[in-house]
Design a protein around this motif. Structure first.
Motif, PDB file in Angstrom:
ATOM      1  N   TYR A 192      21.858 -49.071 -11.185  1.00 58.71           N
ATOM      2  CA  TYR A 192      20.591 -49.708 -10.812  1.00 58.71           C
ATOM      3  C   TYR A 192      19.451 -49.181 -11.686  1.00 58.71           C
ATOM      4  O   TYR A 192      18.655 -49.960 -12.243  1.00 58.71           O
ATOM      5  N   GLN A 196      17.119 -51.074 -14.377  1.00 61.32           N
ATOM      6  CA  GLN A 196      15.674 -51.062 -14.133  1.00 61.32           C
ATOM      7  C   GLN A 196      14.917 -50.550 -15.355  1.00 61.32           C
ATOM      8  O   GLN A 196      13.859 -51.078 -15.731  1.00 61.32           O
ATOM      9  N   HIS A 211      25.701 -57.483  -5.052  1.00 67.70           N
ATOM     10  CA  HIS A 211      24.743 -57.657  -3.956  1.00 67.70           C
ATOM     11  C   HIS A 211      24.527 -56.361  -3.183  1.00 67.70           C
ATOM     12  O   HIS A 211      23.388 -56.010  -2.858  1.00 67.70           O
ATOM     13  N   ALA A 212      25.606 -55.638  -2.898  1.00 72.55           N
ATOM     14  CA  ALA A 212      25.478 -54.409  -2.102  1.00 72.55           C
ATOM     15  C   ALA A 212      24.599 -53.374  -2.787  1.00 72.55           C
ATOM     16  O   ALA A 212      23.874 -52.618  -2.127  1.00 72.55           O
ATOM     17  N   ALA A 213      24.640 -53.343  -4.124  1.00 71.55           N
ATOM     18  CA  ALA A 213      23.830 -52.372  -4.875  1.00 71.55           C
ATOM     19  C   ALA A 213      22.446 -52.915  -5.212  1.00 71.55           C
ATOM     20  O   ALA A 213      21.684 -52.261  -5.936  1.00 71.55           O
ATOM     21  N   HIS A 214      22.128 -54.105  -4.711  1.00 70.94           N
ATOM     22  CA  HIS A 214      20.806 -54.728  -4.929  1.00 70.94           C
ATOM     23  C   HIS A 214      20.499 -54.935  -6.407  1.00 70.94           C
ATOM     24  O   HIS A 214      19.340 -54.868  -6.833  1.00 70.94           O
ATOM     25  N   LEU A 215      21.532 -55.220  -7.183  1.00 68.24           N
ATOM     26  CA  LEU A 215      21.310 -55.392  -8.613  1.00 68.24           C
ATOM     27  C   LEU A 215      20.525 -56.662  -8.922  1.00 68.24           C
ATOM     28  O   LEU A 215      19.924 -56.779 -10.000  1.00 68.24           O
ATOM     29  N   HIS A 216      20.501 -57.611  -7.977  1.00 66.07           N
ATOM     30  CA  HIS A 216      19.700 -58.818  -8.173  1.00 66.07           C
ATOM     31  C   HIS A 216      18.208 -58.507  -8.223  1.00 66.07           C
ATOM     32  O   HIS A 216      17.417 -59.337  -8.682  1.00 66.07           O
ATOM     33  N   GLU A 217      17.825 -57.317  -7.783  1.00 65.80           N
ATOM     34  CA  GLU A 217      16.422 -56.912  -7.864  1.00 65.80           C
ATOM     35  C   GLU A 217      16.019 -56.533  -9.289  1.00 65.80           C
ATOM     36  O   GLU A 217      14.836 -56.564  -9.631  1.00 65.80           O
ATOM     37  N   LEU A 278      23.190 -64.152  -2.488  1.00 64.75           N
ATOM     38  CA  LEU A 278      22.608 -64.180  -3.832  1.00 64.75           C
ATOM     39  C   LEU A 278      21.945 -65.528  -4.112  1.00 64.75           C
ATOM     40  O   LEU A 278      20.902 -65.581  -4.776  1.00 64.75           O
ATOM     41  N   SER A 281      18.636 -65.312  -2.703  1.00 66.59           N
ATOM     42  CA  SER A 281      17.765 -64.271  -3.263  1.00 66.59           C
ATOM     43  C   SER A 281      16.838 -64.783  -4.355  1.00 66.59           C
ATOM     44  O   SER A 281      15.848 -64.143  -4.685  1.00 66.59           O
TER      45      SER A 281
END
Length: 322
Positions: A192, A196, A211-217, A278, A281
């Motif tokens: 992540y 970032q 999705h679990a690691a919030h990589l879509h952020e 997703l 999202s």
């Protein structure tokens, strides 16, 4: 791997004679809501119940025992008993497992699992035994897809000049390079932050992990490449296995078979849920033209078919096409 099925009452009978209590440790590197973690806990709970409380399993999740590489080394030296691990790290000990990660080999996970549950899986289990691991099951880590924060990845040429994180998985590295991008190995726990900070432009993972690691952020484009299937090897230390009685081994094997079926079902549902989440999202999701990617990654096959594990890999490739 040949499945062993025992009725519950038969499993319970195996646990009736009074024997010393056994405590096993089971390590994995994912969060508690991941199918790998849920199935690990299912295994622990079922084994405790079937043994009448005589065999307990301490589940050490979230990489609290170390990453997948560290856990495999711990299995070999006997400081860890069981691990729900990863295909890439295990390939350092058993190169044959790379066969199941070749690009675009399977259209559906069930195709890979059919082979893993038959003679090809039994051969893989024997090779794992030679490396000091007892194969308890071939769990499902899902199908991998690419993401990045530069542009949609619709054709192989779109990968040019980009840097992609890969796990410790030689086939994943080969796929990235075949597509004309640069592969950078980074631990999942640091992914992540790497995205970032733009240390890398993108990555490849199953939708569950993405999705679990919030990589879509920290990613703007997700391409449903489905370029690689991946096994989660459920493995045990040979030292711990040898310390068990024959009856306890039979019981543990039966519970592991049940947990394998449970984990695969959990993964299918989790992937569907992750895809829907997703979509909601707002990340841009694209689909690819598969033939162009298949052609671009042919050199990966050439490399692995001509390597030391080529004979086994050829069997897997041929069986996948049947």
């Amino acid at each position: 791997m040949k499945a062993v099925f025992l009725p519950l009452f038969a499993v319970l009978l195996l646990a009736l004679p009074a024997r010393a209590e056994i405590v096993l440790t089971l390590g994995h590197a994912v969060s508690a809501d991941h199918p790998r973690a849920q199935a690990s806990q299912h295994f622990a709970d079922t084994l405790k119940r079937c043994s009448g409380g005589r065999i307990t399993v301490d589940v050490l999740g979230g990489a609290s025992f170390g990453d997948d590489v560290a856990m495999l080394k711990a299995l070999q030296d006997g400081s860890l008993d069981i691990s729900a691990n990863s295909q890439g790290p295990l390939s350092a000990f058993v190169p044959e497992i790379n066969a199941f990660g070749l690009p675009f080999l399977f259209d559906r996970p069930e195709q890979a699992q059919r082979l893993l549950d038959g003679p090809l899986g039994e051969h893989l289990s024997r090779r794992m035994a030679q490396a000091g691991f007892v194969a308890l099951g071939f769990w499902d880590n899902g199908t991998r897809h690419f993401s990045n924060s530069v542009r949609p990845l619709l054709k192989p040429a779109d990968f040019a000049g980009l840097r992609f994180r890969t796990p410790a998985d030689p086939v994943a590295v080969d796929i990235v390079r075949a597509l004309g991008a640069q592969a950078v190995e980074i631990r999942f726990s640091a992914l992540y932050q790497a995205l970032q900070r733009r240390t890398v432009d993108g990555q490849e993972n199953p939708l569950i992990n993405f999705h679990a690691a919030h990589l879509h952020e920290v990613q703007t484009h997700l391409s449903l490449t489905a370029h690689k299937y991946e096994i989660t090897p459920f493995v045990m230390s040979r030292r711990a296995w040898n310390a068990l009685s024959t009856a306890d081994r039979d019981m543990l094997r039966a519970v592991a078979d049940d947990s394998t079926r449970h984990q695969r079902a959990l993964t299918r549902k989790a992937e569907e849920d992750a895809y829907r989440a997703l979509l909601a999202s707002g990340i841009q999701i694209s689909r690819i033209s598969r033939p162009a990617f298949v052609e671009a990654t042919r050199p990966v096959y050439k490399k692995w078919l001509s390597g030391p594990a080529g004979a086994y890999i050829r069997q897997v490739v041929e069986a996948a096409g049947e």
